[in-house]
Design an enzyme around this catalytic site. Structure first.
Site, mmCIF file in Angstrom:
data_model
loop_
_atom_site.group_PDB
_atom_site.id
_atom_site.type_symbol
_atom_site.label_atom_id
_atom_site.label_comp_id
_atom_site.label_asym_id
_atom_site.label_seq_id
_atom_site.Cartn_x
_atom_site.Cartn_y
_atom_site.Cartn_z
ATOM 1 N N HIS A 1 -3.813 -6.626 -4.967
ATOM 2 C CA HIS A 1 -3.390 -5.362 -4.055
ATOM 3 C C HIS A 1 -3.478 -5.674 -2.462
ATOM 4 O O HIS A 1 -4.161 -6.549 -2.229
ATOM 5 C CB HIS A 1 -3.790 -3.931 -4.605
ATOM 6 C CG HIS A 1 -3.047 -3.080 -4.666
ATOM 7 N ND1 HIS A 1 -1.904 -2.675 -3.602
ATOM 8 C CD2 HIS A 1 -2.644 -1.862 -5.409
ATOM 9 C CE1 HIS A 1 -1.135 -1.604 -3.974
ATOM 10 N NE2 HIS A 1 -1.645 -1.183 -5.275
ATOM 11 N N GLY B 1 6.649 -6.132 -0.494
ATOM 12 C CA GLY B 1 6.167 -6.087 0.498
ATOM 13 C C GLY B 1 7.134 -6.503 1.809
ATOM 14 O O GLY B 1 8.179 -6.468 1.426
ATOM 15 N N SER B 2 6.651 -6.964 2.695
ATOM 16 C CA SER B 2 7.580 -7.340 3.995
ATOM 17 C C SER B 2 8.189 -8.818 3.882
ATOM 18 O O SER B 2 7.696 -9.475 2.917
ATOM 19 C CB SER B 2 6.401 -7.583 5.236
ATOM 20 O OG SER B 2 5.750 -8.506 4.992
ATOM 21 N N GLU C 1 10.722 -8.019 -3.772
ATOM 22 C CA GLU C 1 11.184 -6.663 -3.323
ATOM 23 C C GLU C 1 10.779 -6.647 -1.735
ATOM 24 O O GLU C 1 9.487 -6.101 -1.667
ATOM 25 C CB GLU C 1 10.489 -5.789 -4.272
ATOM 26 C CG GLU C 1 10.947 -5.736 -5.655
ATOM 27 C CD GLU C 1 12.347 -5.487 -6.083
ATOM 28 O OE1 GLU C 1 12.965 -4.595 -5.242
ATOM 29 O OE2 GLU C 1 12.732 -5.537 -7.024
ATOM 30 N N CYS D 1 10.331 1.679 1.724
ATOM 31 C CA CYS D 1 11.247 0.565 1.986
ATOM 32 C C CYS D 1 12.551 1.088 2.174
ATOM 33 O O CYS D 1 13.516 0.508 2.966
ATOM 34 C CB CYS D 1 11.036 -0.439 0.955
ATOM 35 S SG CYS D 1 11.207 0.439 -0.885
ATOM 36 N N TRP E 1 0.870 -1.132 0.030
ATOM 37 C CA TRP E 1 -0.067 0.160 -0.108
ATOM 38 C C TRP E 1 0.783 1.217 0.022
ATOM 39 O O TRP E 1 0.344 2.452 0.163
ATOM 40 C CB TRP E 1 -0.817 0.006 1.233
ATOM 41 C CG TRP E 1 -0.161 -0.388 2.463
ATOM 42 C CD1 TRP E 1 -0.137 -1.713 3.077
ATOM 43 C CD2 TRP E 1 0.825 0.178 3.165
ATOM 44 N NE1 TRP E 1 0.823 -1.742 4.011
ATOM 45 C CE2 TRP E 1 1.227 -0.304 4.133
ATOM 46 C CE3 TRP E 1 1.121 1.743 3.226
ATOM 47 C CZ2 TRP E 1 2.152 0.021 5.224
ATOM 48 C CZ3 TRP E 1 2.092 2.245 3.930
ATOM 49 C CH2 TRP E 1 2.664 1.354 5.123
HETATM 50 P P1 NAP Z 1 2.758 -6.697 3.610
HETATM 51 O O1 NAP Z 1 2.117 -6.889 4.676
HETATM 52 O O2 NAP Z 1 3.913 -7.835 3.171
HETATM 53 O O3 NAP Z 1 1.941 -6.973 2.160
HETATM 54 C C1 NAP Z 1 2.272 -6.964 0.878
HETATM 55 C C2 NAP Z 1 1.269 -7.614 0.065
HETATM 56 O O4 NAP Z 1 1.397 -8.883 0.370
HETATM 57 C C3 NAP Z 1 -0.189 -7.282 0.312
HETATM 58 O O5 NAP Z 1 -0.759 -7.135 -0.914
HETATM 59 C C4 NAP Z 1 -0.558 -8.247 1.145
HETATM 60 O O6 NAP Z 1 -1.928 -8.309 1.293
HETATM 61 C C5 NAP Z 1 0.078 -9.441 0.517
HETATM 62 N N1 NAP Z 1 0.447 -10.777 1.477
HETATM 63 C C6 NAP Z 1 0.972 -10.492 2.879
HETATM 64 N N2 NAP Z 1 1.184 -11.721 3.328
HETATM 65 C C7 NAP Z 1 0.421 -12.515 2.310
HETATM 66 C C8 NAP Z 1 0.566 -14.084 2.280
HETATM 67 N N3 NAP Z 1 0.723 -14.913 3.320
HETATM 68 N N4 NAP Z 1 -0.104 -14.558 1.092
HETATM 69 C C9 NAP Z 1 -0.246 -13.810 -0.046
HETATM 70 N N5 NAP Z 1 -0.383 -12.335 0.115
HETATM 71 C C10 NAP Z 1 0.151 -11.752 1.230
HETATM 72 O O7 NAP Z 1 3.568 -5.379 3.185
HETATM 73 P P2 NAP Z 1 2.970 -4.018 3.508
HETATM 74 O O8 NAP Z 1 2.781 -3.893 4.953
HETATM 75 O O9 NAP Z 1 1.726 -3.846 2.448
HETATM 76 O O10 NAP Z 1 4.129 -3.085 2.873
HETATM 77 C C11 NAP Z 1 5.212 -2.632 3.633
HETATM 78 C C12 NAP Z 1 6.331 -3.636 3.418
HETATM 79 O O11 NAP Z 1 6.891 -3.651 1.925
HETATM 80 C C13 NAP Z 1 7.535 -2.880 4.189
HETATM 81 O O12 NAP Z 1 8.396 -4.290 4.631
HETATM 82 C C14 NAP Z 1 8.484 -2.417 2.822
HETATM 83 O O13 NAP Z 1 9.780 -2.088 3.087
HETATM 84 C C15 NAP Z 1 8.250 -3.169 1.865
HETATM 85 N N6 NAP Z 1 8.254 -2.553 0.597
HETATM 86 C C16 NAP Z 1 9.464 -2.938 -0.185
HETATM 87 C C17 NAP Z 1 9.698 -2.490 -1.565
HETATM 88 C C18 NAP Z 1 10.831 -2.752 -2.305
HETATM 89 O O14 NAP Z 1 10.895 -2.292 -3.408
HETATM 90 N N7 NAP Z 1 11.725 -3.491 -1.800
HETATM 91 C C19 NAP Z 1 8.912 -1.335 -1.734
HETATM 92 C C20 NAP Z 1 7.872 -0.899 -1.058
HETATM 93 C C21 NAP Z 1 7.568 -1.644 0.091
HETATM 94 P P3 NAP Z 1 -2.808 -7.721 2.447
HETATM 95 O O15 NAP Z 1 -2.817 -6.367 2.520
HETATM 96 O O16 NAP Z 1 -4.234 -8.393 2.009
HETATM 97 O O17 NAP Z 1 -2.297 -8.697 3.548
#
Ligand code: NAP
Length: 457
Positions: A156, A207-208, A229, A263, A131
């Site tokens: 998303h 994501g995380s 990523e 990130c 997000w």
């Molecule tokens: P997140 O909780 O890991 O969620 C990211 C995406 O993955 C969301 O669409 C989420 O869906 C989905 N997801 C989570 N667990 C899943 C599972 N077990 N199975 C399938 N899908 C799953 O991360 P966030 O809180 O949205 O974003 C923040 C993180 O992203 C931070 O750690 C940040 O550093 C990282 N990030 C990295 C980059 C990069 O380019 N390296 C860029 C931006 C952000 P739901 O929302 O429905 O849970």
């Protein structure tokens, strides 16, 4: 319902969406596959035009798209307009250069034969996205794959459903063929089922690291190409010869832009002992200039966090950091009983490797600061991390900064500028920050079939 748009500034429920049905998923897979099959007999020219039309759509309706970022995840309206602009830039970049990246390449040195590679589409790519940058994270996957001829299905983040829908509407308004892009409100089991489908040939997740491990495991189980990523604990290094006012201003921006939810945000500040006191004093003054408020108010300079849940999580994590031995140099713990998801910025010190929270990514406006003696200490601290995403170094002696940059274990480093991504430059991490690269020519190769053909005349 898991897909809900709630304004994090005032916790008002704006909109909610039901999960995709089995029929929705099957239709998306059928249409995506048809798009992929049709793209095999086309050149990228027509898709270049359609990608330009998508860029135009976002550019011409920037205010509409920007406001959804503010109301769904709290981005300051000015930064939301910048995100729309960056989104347009990625689309235009691949519209202009994508086709040249996937031209056949020859290998004239192969003995007694001719050899070349073709870059071909492989099918549908599932994009699982976060997000914090609801449009650009999606565009990084969609633009290169569209030029290549791969369809994209988007899952998303649950808190930005209106942004997800808006991206699909933008593709529709730009005249994209059915199947090229589809947003689906999937739960985690449905994500696994989509990855398992033979028409899907790749999964890109941002994501995380927790989400990365689960989705990468699923990709591994079904032998699908993947790129991850993930998060980071980036260092922001200030050397003794740095331009201090500039470093201070950009240090605050690096931790407070997007309410610290980036990130590659500066998360650990490593400051040379000679200038530590001066830098810290100025950083506190700079932090104090940021004013929390309504993200739609042009005068607000600090956004709320993306959700109440994010606020509560960061408060708990910060309490644990302090309980583990860190001290507060600036700010105070946020009262989560107050309405809204605002978070008071903090500067902490005394984080040591034996703190149970050491190396945990704090996704919000909480900076950690360290006093460092020399390059070896900087490198030791920077590399004492499971993460390896980005970093920044501020110094007047650029040769010195470049030598230091080469010793830090991350996918990218910036010198005398805040970490930011550029369409032309590869972006990605190492270690627990993930694998694969987005943007540049790498971004179009990751889900391509690089097919080698050799022949004798
Ligand atoms: P997140 O909780 O890991 O969620 C990211 C995406 O993955 C969301 O669409 C989420 O869906 C989905 N997801 C989570 N667990 C899943 C599972 N077990 N199975 C399938 N899908 C799953 O991360 P966030 O809180 O949205 O974003 C923040 C993180 O992203 C931070 O750690 C940040 O550093 C990282 N990030 C990295 C980059 C990069 O380019 N390296 C860029 C931006 C952000 P739901 O929302 O429905 O849970």
């Amino acid at each position: 319902m898991s897909y809900q748009a709630v304004n994090p500034f005032n916790e008002t429920l704006i909109n909610e969406f039901s999960n995709a049905s089995t029929t929705d998923i099957e239709n998306a897979l059928t249409n995506g596959h048809e798009f992929y099959l049709a793209s095999k007999s086309q050149t990228p020219n027509q898709r270049e035009q359609l990608l330009t039309q998508l860029a135009d759509e976002f550019e011409n309706n920037s205010e509409h798209y920007a406001k959804l970022l503010s109301t769904n995840m709290g981005k300051l309206i000015g930064q939301a307009r910048t995100e729309v602009k960056n989104n347009v830039a990625i689309a235009r970049y691949y519209a202009k250069h994508g086709a040249e990246f996937i031209k056949p390449k020859t290998f004239p040195s192969v003995d007694k034969s001719n050899a070349y590679v073709l870059y071909q589409a492989t099918g549908i790519v599932l994009a699982v996205e976060p997000w914090n940058f609801p449009y650009t994270q999606v565009m990084r996957v969609v633009a290169p794959n569209f030029i290549l001829g791969n369809a994209v299905i988007l899952k998303h983040a649950g808190i930005v459903p209106e942004c997800a829908q808006a991206f699909e509407e933008a593709c529709h308004n730009a005249g994209w063929p059915v199947g090229a892009f589809k947003n689906l409100f999937l739960d985690y089991d449905q994500v696994d089922a989509v990855i398992a489908d033979p028409r899907v040939q790749g999964v890109a997740l941002t994501g995380s690291d927790g989400a990365g491990r689960t989705v990468a495991a699923s990709a591994g189980k079904y032998l699908k190409q993947s790129s991850m990523e993930l998060g980071g604990t980036d260092v922001f290094v200030v050397l003794a010869d740095a331009d201090i006012p500039r470093a201070v201003k950009e240090a605050a921006q690096a931790r407070l832009t997007n309410a610290g939810q980036v990130c590659t945000a500066g998360k650990r500040y490593l400051v040379a002992a000679d200038i530590y006191d001066e830098f810290l004093a100025q950083l506190k003054v700079e932090f104090a200039t940021y004013k929390l408020g309504d993200p739609l108010d042009e005068a607000t300079t600090l956004a709320p966090l993306s959700s109440k849940a994010a606020q509560k999580k960061l408060r708990e994590q910060t309490e644990q950091v302090i309980a583990g031995g860190a001290q507060v140099l600036y700010g105070e713990l946020t009262d989560t009983n107050q309405p809204g998801a605002g978070f008071t910025p903090m500067i902490l010190t005394g984080m040591t490797p034996d703190n149970p929270m050491y190396d945990t990514e704090l996704f919000g406006p909480v900076a950690q600061i360290y006093k460092v003696a020399d390059d070896d200490e900087i490198v030791a601290l920077a590399n004492n991390s499971e993460h390896g995403l980005g970093g920044a170094i501020y110094a007047t002696d650029i040769a010195h900064a470049r030598r230091l940059a080469s010793r830090i274990e991350t996918g990218q480093i910036s010198i005398n500028r805040r970490m930011a991504s550029h369409s032309e430059v590869p972006f990605g991490g190492i270690k627990d920050s993930g694998y694969g690269r987005e943007l540049s020519h790498y971004g179009i190769e990751v889900f391509a079939n690089v097919k080698a053909i050799t022949y004798n005349d």
